[in-house]
Design a protein around this motif. Structure first.
Motif, PDB file in Angstrom:
ATOM      1  N   GLY A  84       0.804  -1.210   0.000  1.00  0.00           N
ATOM      2  CA  GLY A  84       0.000   0.000   0.000  1.00  0.00           C
ATOM      3  C   GLY A  84       0.837   1.260   0.000  1.00  0.00           C
ATOM      4  N   VAL A  85       2.148   1.126   0.274  1.00  0.00           N
ATOM      5  CA  VAL A  85       3.064   2.267   0.233  1.00  0.00           C
ATOM      6  C   VAL A  85       3.741   2.337  -1.131  1.00  0.00           C
ATOM      7  CG1 VAL A  85       5.105   3.333   1.261  1.00  0.00           C
ATOM      8  CG2 VAL A  85       3.434   2.181   2.726  1.00  0.00           C
ATOM      9  N   TYR A  86       4.545   1.334  -1.473  1.00  0.00           N
ATOM     10  CA  TYR A  86       5.356   1.444  -2.684  1.00  0.00           C
ATOM     11  C   TYR A  86       4.542   1.286  -3.960  1.00  0.00           C
ATOM     12  CZ  TYR A  86       5.448  -3.720  -2.467  1.00  0.00           C
ATOM     13  OH  TYR A  86       5.110  -5.042  -2.396  1.00  0.00           O
ATOM     14  N   ALA A  87       3.347   0.713  -3.872  1.00  0.00           N
ATOM     15  CA  ALA A  87       2.511   0.562  -5.067  1.00  0.00           C
ATOM     16  C   ALA A  87       1.430   1.629  -5.170  1.00  0.00           C
ATOM     17  CB  ALA A  87       1.867  -0.826  -5.081  1.00  0.00           C
ATOM     18  N   ALA A  88       1.412   2.606  -4.243  1.00  0.00           N
ATOM     19  CA  ALA A  88       0.423   3.681  -4.325  1.00  0.00           C
ATOM     20  C   ALA A  88       0.633   4.482  -5.602  1.00  0.00           C
ATOM     21  CB  ALA A  88       0.559   4.596  -3.107  1.00  0.00           C
ATOM     22  N   VAL A  89      -0.461   5.044  -6.122  1.00  0.00           N
ATOM     23  CA  VAL A  89      -0.376   5.777  -7.378  1.00  0.00           C
ATOM     24  C   VAL A  89      -0.844   7.220  -7.193  1.00  0.00           C
ATOM     25  CG1 VAL A  89      -0.659   3.739  -8.815  1.00  0.00           C
ATOM     26  CG2 VAL A  89      -2.670   5.007  -8.076  1.00  0.00           C
ATOM     27  N   SER A  90      -0.294   8.102  -8.012  1.00  0.00           N
ATOM     28  CA  SER A  90      -0.678   9.509  -8.011  1.00  0.00           C
ATOM     29  C   SER A  90      -1.956   9.682  -8.823  1.00  0.00           C
ATOM     30  CB  SER A  90       0.445  10.344  -8.632  1.00  0.00           C
ATOM     31  OG  SER A  90       0.544  10.072 -10.021  1.00  0.00           O
ATOM     32  N   PRO A  91      -2.557  10.881  -8.800  1.00  0.00           N
ATOM     33  CA  PRO A  91      -3.746  11.106  -9.640  1.00  0.00           C
ATOM     34  C   PRO A  91      -3.469  10.884 -11.121  1.00  0.00           C
ATOM     35  CG  PRO A  91      -3.560  12.828  -7.985  1.00  0.00           C
ATOM     36  CD  PRO A  91      -2.303  12.013  -7.897  1.00  0.00           C
ATOM     37  N   GLN A  92      -2.202  11.003 -11.543  1.00  0.00           N
ATOM     38  CA  GLN A  92      -1.838  10.759 -12.943  1.00  0.00           C
ATOM     39  C   GLN A  92      -1.578   9.286 -13.228  1.00  0.00           C
ATOM     40  OE1 GLN A  92      -0.239  13.219 -11.018  1.00  0.00           O
ATOM     41  NE2 GLN A  92      -1.755  14.685 -11.781  1.00  0.00           N
ATOM     42  N   ALA A 140       3.099   5.225 -10.199  1.00  0.00           N
ATOM     43  CA  ALA A 140       3.359   4.516  -8.946  1.00  0.00           C
ATOM     44  C   ALA A 140       4.346   5.284  -8.089  1.00  0.00           C
ATOM     45  CB  ALA A 140       3.889   3.117  -9.237  1.00  0.00           C
ATOM     46  N   TYR A 141       4.148   5.213  -6.778  1.00  0.00           N
ATOM     47  CA  TYR A 141       5.047   5.887  -5.836  1.00  0.00           C
ATOM     48  C   TYR A 141       6.475   5.402  -6.055  1.00  0.00           C
ATOM     49  CZ  TYR A 141       6.477   7.900  -1.332  1.00  0.00           C
ATOM     50  OH  TYR A 141       7.078   8.639  -0.346  1.00  0.00           O
ATOM     51  N   GLY A 142       6.657   4.101  -6.098  1.00  0.00           N
ATOM     52  CA  GLY A 142       7.903   3.496  -6.548  1.00  0.00           C
ATOM     53  C   GLY A 142       9.087   3.630  -5.606  1.00  0.00           C
ATOM     54  N   GLU A 143      10.196   3.040  -6.047  1.00  0.00           N
ATOM     55  CA  GLU A 143      11.380   2.937  -5.211  1.00  0.00           C
ATOM     56  C   GLU A 143      12.100   4.275  -5.042  1.00  0.00           C
ATOM     57  OE1 GLU A 143      13.934  -0.206  -6.414  1.00  0.00           O
ATOM     58  OE2 GLU A 143      12.485  -1.782  -5.866  1.00  0.00           O
ATOM     59  N   ARG A 144      12.151   5.090  -6.082  1.00  0.00           N
ATOM     60  CA  ARG A 144      12.890   6.355  -5.981  1.00  0.00           C
ATOM     61  C   ARG A 144      12.228   7.284  -4.977  1.00  0.00           C
ATOM     62  NH1 ARG A 144      14.152   8.907 -11.725  1.00  0.00           N
ATOM     63  NH2 ARG A 144      15.156  10.408 -10.324  1.00  0.00           N
ATOM     64  N   ALA A 145      10.903   7.393  -5.049  1.00  0.00           N
ATOM     65  CA  ALA A 145      10.191   8.263  -4.113  1.00  0.00           C
ATOM     66  C   ALA A 145      10.297   7.740  -2.691  1.00  0.00           C
ATOM     67  CB  ALA A 145       8.725   8.384  -4.526  1.00  0.00           C
ATOM     68  N   LEU A 146      10.232   6.414  -2.538  1.00  0.00           N
ATOM     69  CA  LEU A 146      10.334   5.833  -1.209  1.00  0.00           C
ATOM     70  C   LEU A 146      11.723   6.050  -0.623  1.00  0.00           C
ATOM     71  CD1 LEU A 146       9.150   4.209   1.094  1.00  0.00           C
ATOM     72  CD2 LEU A 146       9.662   2.106  -0.161  1.00  0.00           C
ATOM     73  N   ALA A 147      12.756   5.843  -1.437  1.00  0.00           N
ATOM     74  CA  ALA A 147      14.121   6.080  -0.967  1.00  0.00           C
ATOM     75  C   ALA A 147      14.321   7.537  -0.567  1.00  0.00           C
ATOM     76  CB  ALA A 147      15.117   5.691  -2.053  1.00  0.00           C
ATOM     77  N   ARG A 148      13.721   8.438  -1.329  1.00  0.00           N
ATOM     78  CA  ARG A 148      13.836   9.862  -1.012  1.00  0.00           C
ATOM     79  C   ARG A 148      13.125  10.177   0.310  1.00  0.00           C
ATOM     80  NH1 ARG A 148      12.644  11.359  -5.660  1.00  0.00           N
ATOM     81  NH2 ARG A 148      10.410  11.630  -5.380  1.00  0.00           N
ATOM     82  N   GLU A 195       3.925  12.014   3.735  1.00  0.00           N
ATOM     83  CA  GLU A 195       4.436  12.331   2.403  1.00  0.00           C
ATOM     84  C   GLU A 195       3.733  11.496   1.339  1.00  0.00           C
ATOM     85  OE1 GLU A 195       8.664  12.109  -0.005  1.00  0.00           O
ATOM     86  OE2 GLU A 195       8.626  12.921   2.029  1.00  0.00           O
ATOM     87  N   LEU A 196       3.435  10.241   1.661  1.00  0.00           N
ATOM     88  CA  LEU A 196       2.702   9.385   0.730  1.00  0.00           C
ATOM     89  C   LEU A 196       1.318   9.954   0.452  1.00  0.00           C
ATOM     90  CD1 LEU A 196       2.438   6.679  -0.841  1.00  0.00           C
ATOM     91  CD2 LEU A 196       1.563   5.676   1.281  1.00  0.00           C
ATOM     92  N   ALA A 197       0.650  10.446   1.502  1.00  0.00           N
ATOM     93  CA  ALA A 197      -0.687  11.013   1.330  1.00  0.00           C
ATOM     94  C   ALA A 197      -0.647  12.235   0.419  1.00  0.00           C
ATOM     95  CB  ALA A 197      -1.278  11.386   2.690  1.00  0.00           C
ATOM     96  N   GLU A 198       0.405  13.048   0.532  1.00  0.00           N
ATOM     97  CA  GLU A 198       0.541  14.215  -0.338  1.00  0.00           C
ATOM     98  C   GLU A 198       0.782  13.791  -1.784  1.00  0.00           C
ATOM     99  OE1 GLU A 198       3.679  16.420   1.395  1.00  0.00           O
ATOM    100  OE2 GLU A 198       2.503  17.117   3.117  1.00  0.00           O
ATOM    101  N   TYR A 199       1.476  12.686  -1.979  1.00  0.00           N
ATOM    102  CA  TYR A 199       1.730  12.182  -3.332  1.00  0.00           C
ATOM    103  C   TYR A 199       0.431  11.685  -3.969  1.00  0.00           C
ATOM    104  CZ  TYR A 199       3.718   9.333  -7.083  1.00  0.00           C
ATOM    105  OH  TYR A 199       4.023   8.778  -8.306  1.00  0.00           O
ATOM    106  N   ARG A 200      -0.367  10.973  -3.180  1.00  0.00           N
ATOM    107  CA  ARG A 200      -1.617  10.436  -3.722  1.00  0.00           C
ATOM    108  C   ARG A 200      -2.668  11.520  -3.922  1.00  0.00           C
ATOM    109  NH1 ARG A 200      -2.084   5.520   0.385  1.00  0.00           N
ATOM    110  NH2 ARG A 200      -2.851   7.247   1.622  1.00  0.00           N
ATOM    111  N   VAL A 201      -2.593  12.578  -3.104  1.00  0.00           N
ATOM    112  CA  VAL A 201      -3.542  13.686  -3.103  1.00  0.00           C
ATOM    113  C   VAL A 201      -4.897  13.218  -2.577  1.00  0.00           C
ATOM    114  CG1 VAL A 201      -4.682  15.506  -4.424  1.00  0.00           C
ATOM    115  CG2 VAL A 201      -2.343  14.808  -5.014  1.00  0.00           C
TER     116      VAL A 201
END
Length: 387
Positions: free
Chosen positions: A322-330, A333-341, A361-367
């Motif tokens: 539910g974290v690394y596979a979350a998707v943005s409105p576009q 996927a949240y993915g490894e780069r965003a998670l590492a950051r 931060e994940l919630a802000e990414y998903r909006v």
């Protein structure tokens, strides 16, 4: 003070403490706020006959003196306007589990460093007594709810050991979202003088079905762990229990680890989707483990533990899909780069505060709000200094 609190009825700990502090220190008021399940507000504990209860309000964890004391885990003082009085905001914490804030208002002339030390011990005593009292009253559980929990979420929160834990060798912090509607994700840990066992689980499905499945898996793992067997056999016995109940129609993804406290040697069984990340110095990377079958997918699956080493100063992050596979409105996927950051951005926070920061931060990414479970668990490894 200790006798007064321990002799109090479970629902009247604050009332008993109020009377004892008024007698011993001239306290004008005593209030208790507990952190809600989502770790966004501090909510007042309103006991029967509490004169301050109905007037007490929710307090932000981010921009109030009480919230800052909660975040720093240090006592804070606040002068009361137009009165010769000082409010002392004291963290109520038990073995790393941050419960809330005790606020004691004292006359200005009695607010000495020695008194603050005494009040800090009183807050520690209150925290331990709250955990004992929760066996017999719902008062403190009700106070933590900013809204109603779903039944599935109720089952999941009751299953947890705590949301944080500290020991000589490690510190743990964890959080589940959506806090009031979680259903399948869960975490568990237990330690003794020699080892720490930690499990992150994700039951398939939604609602009550997912919660029941995870409850069965966690209790099966606990039953095997308490029998004193290794983690590979723990996984195998839990796998058998799940398959016998569901015949492969439902299964649980699990990441199971055992830490040797004296050496930092880790045994791991990766049986599903939770991922493990490591921050060592300034390097953030995923720890790749041999993928094995989820628990309960097939009859009599065999599991093999593999080993790696943690070093003092290492930080481990456990995240569900539910974290690394979350998707943005576009749809990205949240993915490894965003998670590492996100992991790197929280490197200065203590373990107890990292999961909430990453999830924010994940919630802000998903909006948009998501109904998918998201779990983050942070473990800081200190090791044992050489004798």
């Amino acid at each position: 003070m200790e006798r007064a609190v321990r002799a109090a009825a479970p629902h009247d700990l604050v009332g008993a403490l109020r009377g004892a502090l008024a007698t011993a220190y001239g306290a004008a008021s005593v209030t208790l706020h507990l952190a809600d399940y989502a770790l966004t507000v501090l909510r007042p504990v309103n006991g029967a006959g509490d004169p301050a209860g109905p007037a007490a309000e929710d307090l932000s964890l981010h921009n109030t003196p009480e919230g800052r004391a909660f975040g720093s885990q240090e006592p804070r003082e606040q002068e009361v306007r137009h009165r010769d009085a000082v409010d002392h905001h004291l963290p109520v914490t038990v073995r790393g589990e941050r419960l809330g804030i005790l606020t004691v208002r004292l006359p200005g002339g009695l607010s000495t460093p020695e008194t603050v030390d005494d009040l800090t011990q009183v807050a520690d005593l209150l925290g331990h007594e709250i955990l004992v009292a929760e066996r017999d009253t719902d008062l403190y559980q009700r106070a933590r709810r900013a809204s109603r929990l779903t039944l599935a979420a109720e089952m999941q929160w009751e299953l947890l050991p705590a949301r944080a834990c500290t020991a000589r060798e490690y510190a743990i912090g964890a959080q589940l979202e959506p806090a009031y509607a979680i259903h399948g994700d869960n975490f568990d840990w237990a330690s003794d003088a020699n080892e720490l066992t930690l499990a992150v689980t994700n039951g398939m499905g939604e609602g009550i079905q997912a919660s029941l499945l995870t409850n069965l898996a966690v209790n099966a793992l606990r039953n095997a762990r308490r029998a004193g067997i290794g983690i590979a056999d723990q996984a195998a016995l839990a796998d058998q229990a799940l398959y016998e109940q569901h015949r492969g129609a439902s299964y649980v993804s699990t990441l199971l680890l055992r830490f040797e406290l004296a050496t930092g040697r880790v045994e791991a069984v990766d049986a599903g989707s939770p991922e493990l990340w490591r921050q060592r110095d300034k390097t953030v990377e995923r720890v790749h483990l041999d993928a094995q079958l989820p628990l309960g997918m097939f009859e009599e699956s065999d599991y093999v533990a593999q080993s790696f080493q943690v070093l003092p100063g290492d930080r481990l992050l456990f995240v569900s899909d539910g974290v690394y596979a979350a998707v943005s409105p576009q749809g990205e996927a949240y993915g490894e780069r965003a998670l590492a950051r996100a992991i790197g951005a929280t490197s200065l926070l203590p373990a107890a505060m990292v999961p909430r920061a990453v999830l924010r931060e994940l919630a802000e990414y998903r909006v948009a709000e998501s109904t998918d479970d998201a779990l983050v668990l942070c473990l800081d490894w200190f090791g044992r200094p050489e004798e």
